[in-house]
Design a protein around this motif. Structure first.
Motif, PDB file in Angstrom:
ATOM      1  N   MET A  61       0.803  -1.231   0.000  1.00  0.00           N
ATOM      2  CA  MET A  61       0.000   0.000   0.000  1.00  0.00           C
ATOM      3  C   MET A  61       0.833   1.277   0.000  1.00  0.00           C
ATOM      4  O   MET A  61       0.310   2.347  -0.284  1.00  0.00           O
ATOM      5  CB  MET A  61      -0.868   0.040   1.269  1.00  0.00           C
ATOM      6  CG  MET A  61      -1.964  -0.996   1.322  1.00  0.00           C
ATOM      7  SD  MET A  61      -2.691  -0.991   2.995  1.00  0.00           S
ATOM      8  CE  MET A  61      -4.050  -2.143   2.742  1.00  0.00           C
TER       9      MET A  61
ATOM     10  N   TRP B 171      -8.975   2.190   5.087  1.00  0.00           N
ATOM     11  CA  TRP B 171      -7.564   2.177   4.727  1.00  0.00           C
ATOM     12  C   TRP B 171      -6.678   2.676   5.871  1.00  0.00           C
ATOM     13  O   TRP B 171      -5.600   2.142   6.136  1.00  0.00           O
ATOM     14  CB  TRP B 171      -7.370   3.041   3.482  1.00  0.00           C
ATOM     15  CG  TRP B 171      -6.210   2.660   2.622  1.00  0.00           C
ATOM     16  CD1 TRP B 171      -5.344   1.605   2.784  1.00  0.00           C
ATOM     17  CD2 TRP B 171      -5.779   3.340   1.436  1.00  0.00           C
ATOM     18  NE1 TRP B 171      -4.424   1.596   1.769  1.00  0.00           N
ATOM     19  CE2 TRP B 171      -4.652   2.635   0.945  1.00  0.00           C
ATOM     20  CE3 TRP B 171      -6.236   4.472   0.746  1.00  0.00           C
ATOM     21  CZ2 TRP B 171      -3.982   3.042  -0.233  1.00  0.00           C
ATOM     22  CZ3 TRP B 171      -5.565   4.857  -0.407  1.00  0.00           C
ATOM     23  CH2 TRP B 171      -4.457   4.152  -0.894  1.00  0.00           C
TER      24      TRP B 171
ATOM     25  N   LYS C 161     -10.601   0.752   0.205  1.00  0.00           N
ATOM     26  CA  LYS C 161      -9.331   1.407   0.546  1.00  0.00           C
ATOM     27  C   LYS C 161      -9.011   2.377  -0.581  1.00  0.00           C
ATOM     28  O   LYS C 161      -8.214   2.090  -1.460  1.00  0.00           O
ATOM     29  CB  LYS C 161      -8.225   0.353   0.706  1.00  0.00           C
ATOM     30  CG  LYS C 161      -8.371  -0.479   1.977  1.00  0.00           C
ATOM     31  CD  LYS C 161      -7.531  -1.738   1.968  1.00  0.00           C
ATOM     32  CE  LYS C 161      -7.827  -2.609   3.187  1.00  0.00           C
ATOM     33  NZ  LYS C 161      -9.249  -3.027   3.300  1.00  0.00           N
TER      34      LYS C 161
ATOM     35  N   ASP D 119     -14.594   3.377   4.292  1.00  0.00           N
ATOM     36  CA  ASP D 119     -13.193   3.221   3.885  1.00  0.00           C
ATOM     37  C   ASP D 119     -12.338   2.981   5.126  1.00  0.00           C
ATOM     38  O   ASP D 119     -12.265   3.828   6.000  1.00  0.00           O
ATOM     39  CB  ASP D 119     -12.757   4.501   3.158  1.00  0.00           C
ATOM     40  CG  ASP D 119     -11.501   4.307   2.341  1.00  0.00           C
ATOM     41  OD1 ASP D 119     -10.504   3.820   2.914  1.00  0.00           O
ATOM     42  OD2 ASP D 119     -11.515   4.636   1.145  1.00  0.00           O
TER      43      ASP D 119
END
Lengths: 232, 232, 232, 232, 232, 232
Positions: free
Chosen positions: D211, E65, E140, E63
């Motif tokens: 990521m 992430w 994400k 989300d």
């Protein structure tokens, strides 16, 4: 697989358009008390009363991409029904998308999520029934479907069904039943008007509907205050 | 120790006042979708659209004493932001306090609790965004703070930040960013106006934003109703 | 045993009618902050302000039969209070029943459940305070009671009590106290008007109510921003 | 016309039964994040984890008659899905009906309304996912449908679909997709187990899923506290 | 600009760890009834009682992430506080992320959104306080911040503050006050223990706290049932 | 005028104590489906099942003073019923007050507000049915009433009435009816046991209650899936 169904069959457009005048409560009664959406769906402004054929779409959480896709599938007289697949309050819809849909002749939007720009939408004359008013923006990342059966406001909407919406909420009339529902709505209105006149003349439902005997059979008792206080 | 901070730094007043015209949704977008208060905060009447600098206070449950204390700290152009430290629905604010604040030139009130006298406040022209409308009275027994950072409507407000509020809700613009947010709001409005014209001419978001290719890449498929019924 | 009590004692009708002008918030304060219904009960349209004597009934889930029975017990100046015995959102009441009650001189309806035909009821000028707006119909199968004490909106209503309802909500004034509450409301309004003038002249509650000393005793401290940042 | 559809096609019973072991979250992911019911549906006791084929029914407000009718249509391995046509919290289901269904080999009940006798149902080992726990009784007056498509918990359930329910909620797997969903669930579990081992060894998602680069591209910046305080 | 602040100052780790034994209610009282999160944050299983230093992050709608990004910033003894910028119920967190955090020595998670895999998380011994239990997955795509001040559960959390969480909820103790709060908690416990013994011996709060005189001054009157019925 | 009524008449204590064994659902049915409190009142731990005579009090917002006053009026076998006069979630009650009441032989507490120290209260064996679990503290400033009729959980409770509470919720049995309700509960249990045996033997409610004819009269139709798909 996310799909867009492009050539849906619609209910008869004239009948669809005619149902608005009866109103949500009457149409809902006329079709046997089915198809009413949950009361959480409220109009962003008062006084709008519309009916038309449904184009449907599903919205992933926080993602309004499919409204753009669905817009292309809309024809004059349609109502867009935007269902969500999880509880959502963000503002998936605002005045720009309202302009898109109004330009295409769409009657209004039913969305089980949030709406924003509500003052502009009222000025534009594009009514929306939504779960929330919320300015939070959405993204365009995840696909959904257009013109598949959806669960919106706790009821199933098939593309091409008739939607009726006013200050009382939103009701769905399945495609193919619209003529029968129109006829039943007319009959109901006629009957109601007759009863309204009797009500205005001071008659009671107890007498008009002959309820007194059945109430007594079920055990309803009339007592004076004194009797009630003693008998208690 | 409960404190009143007396000489807070405020965002630029002219810029603060200018943000109202862009509206909550645009300002929220222009600053990267941050600072929006929860949709439970609703205006007590429609059509008010204000912006100004925040004076903040915290309210103990059922106690509105600190609103009186905060009133003295307010200047013309301010907006009072009253946060609570526990879920609260009582009517912490009514038309008398509205008179106090209006007399001082305050633009409006944001309160994460209840408000009362809403008809009088509308007649007075003093807008309030509140969680509830509730007539239940409050006491004056327990202290809170004035002009400290608060959590109101699910977002942090620092004293002197800019508040923008309209029919779409309430957004907070941090002090020091107001000029940049104003510029970004102007740019966004300009871009939206351009797109609005294209929408009004019948163009679709699918084409304006060149979405078709990306939709296809993600796997969106267009099928006829017949195909869909078979393929299902 | 379901009962209808037929000859309830009512509060003094003139006093009952006079309380509307003071409004819900003032009456609630004037009687010591008791009797306010929960804020979930909201008017179906803005601007109505009524008061009158209560006729009460209880409604089984999804069943509005007792409203027809209660209608017969209503006199001019009454307000019907319809309590539920379980959480309910269906539309127990619409414009036909509104016509019945209006014809009898009833001032309005308080119902801890859903209402429908709200546009028609506004046109008719028959105000309703309800928990929801919902078109879902009800049946007529199960009995309840009329003119017994009920729990409505989280407070007890005895038949013959005074109900006051406006944009701020609904409050109950027990029968027998209406004259005292009217006097206390007048006194409160008079005092508020005096304070309003002082507020309009720029005085603060801190001075009018002599709060500064008590705030200091409780420990409220005034600091500059610089002090606060250092001391933090 | 209320109908009972008597000979529905069911998903493959062995596959249906096998899905329970993967759990709701995995099955929901494996089928592309569709079909999850709203989080308001909660188990009446912890630890139950079931899967099976759906028999469906619709319930009018406050009326549980159709559960008796639906019971006859249930076979061993089925799960009864009881949808409502309006928001409802009454106790439509208790230990006697639990005994009926358990005797027929039904795995459990999904009901978008209230349930009662929850201690007895836990003792009986008959799990229920419901919207509320509420003892309020229901009547047997109004018909609904059995084994038609329903909207339950905000999603469409067709009779014969697979239902998976555990402490995380309830998910629907459309009939015909159960084998593919099982395979995808197995693949997902296998992949998760591999990642779990890496996580247990101290690796981070940032590295496992690579990521870091994408985060940097999107503009994520790492700063020290001192930098952040200055830059603010 | 989304940022990750990498070298936050933490409250004293031993004091932070010691606060768990006093419990949320006592710590909340000991620091003057501030810092309590909203009661919507509930533990996914009963009996966990933790305290530690906060690492914070903000989550865009749907989300998760930033939880991966925040995990890297966590040290043994930390508690992750995940705030949202809009109401959210999706399952942002499950057993894999629980494994990541537990491996790093994190004590638990506070998340103002949904959690899934709750049976696995209980088996793992990783406690979570969340707003909902919901299996709906997240994406994400959108950045948030790590280790900035956040508004979570209606209160402000600064990175490095102490979090205390148990069956009663979650409370935040500002960094720098933890020693004083510990001392005040000990004093409060000692005083409570003394009062508990007196309570167990049959004494009343009316006498222990000498309330009788103040109650009388405020106007509390003791009457017999007969008096009350007459006086009514 | 706030009052404490000191010598209330209680329902027969042995009958009151005996109702617990029937459970809330049965007692509620046995007395004609009245007196059930709203489902928002939930037990703080599972498995408690109590019954006893009500001592009542009213609580101003955020103020638990009257619980101390009410404690003195409680006798062994009583259940304290604490009503609020506005929506409230603070923690009005914790383990110290639990100790006071348990020492006096009180069976449990019903409170339409928040409760804290729930782990300690479970360890103490003092059950509470509350609206929320919340640690937020309360003050002791404003009076309420003790042993007057109250509206709690949406139903009226008179002092001396019987309260029955278990995992299904809370029901009120009016004083004077407890013997009849006990007899009706016994009859209901006996009948249910007979039906349970028939259910366990595989019989259906359709046959036991002879529903088939009435269902057909109302228009219920049995169709095959093929018929349904065509007829649709």
């Amino acid at each position: 697989m996310p799909v867009v169904v492009t050539d849906i069959k619609r209910a008869d457009p004239d009948t669809a358009a005619a149902l608005a005048e009866f109103g949500v409560a009457t149409v809902h009664e006329a079709q046997g008390r089915t198809g009413l959406m949950h009361q959480r769906l409220r109009p962003i402004y008062k006084g709008a009363a519309i009916s038309g054929t449904a184009v449907t779409c599903t919205l992933p959480p926080g993602d309004n991409w499919m409204i753009h896709v669905a817009a292309e599938q809309c024809q004059p007289g349609d109502i867009l029904v935007a269902a969500t697949i999880a509880e959502a309050h963000s503002g998936y819809f605002g005045d720009l998308l309202g302009t898109v849909l109004k330009t295409r002749g769409v009657q209004g939007l039913i969305i089980d999520a949030g709406c924003r720009d509500i003052a502009d939408l009222e000025a534009l004359g594009f009514p929306v029934w939504s779960r929330s008013v919320c300015a939070h923006g959405t993204v365009k990342e995840v696909l959904g479907d257009v013109n598949v059966p959806v669960s919106c406001g706790g009821t199933i909407v098939n593309p091409g069904d008739v939607i009726v919406a006013d200050d009382d909420g939103v009701v769905v009339v399945p495609r193919g039943t619209e003529a029968a529902v129109k006829a039943a709505s007319e009959a109901r209105i006629a009957k109601e008007e007759k009863n309204r006149k009797r009500y205005e003349a001071g008659e009671l439902g107890l007498d008009i509907y002959k309820m007194r005997e059945r109430l007594a059979e079920k055990g309803l008792t009339y007592v004076s205050q004194a009797e009630w206080e003693n008998g208690k």
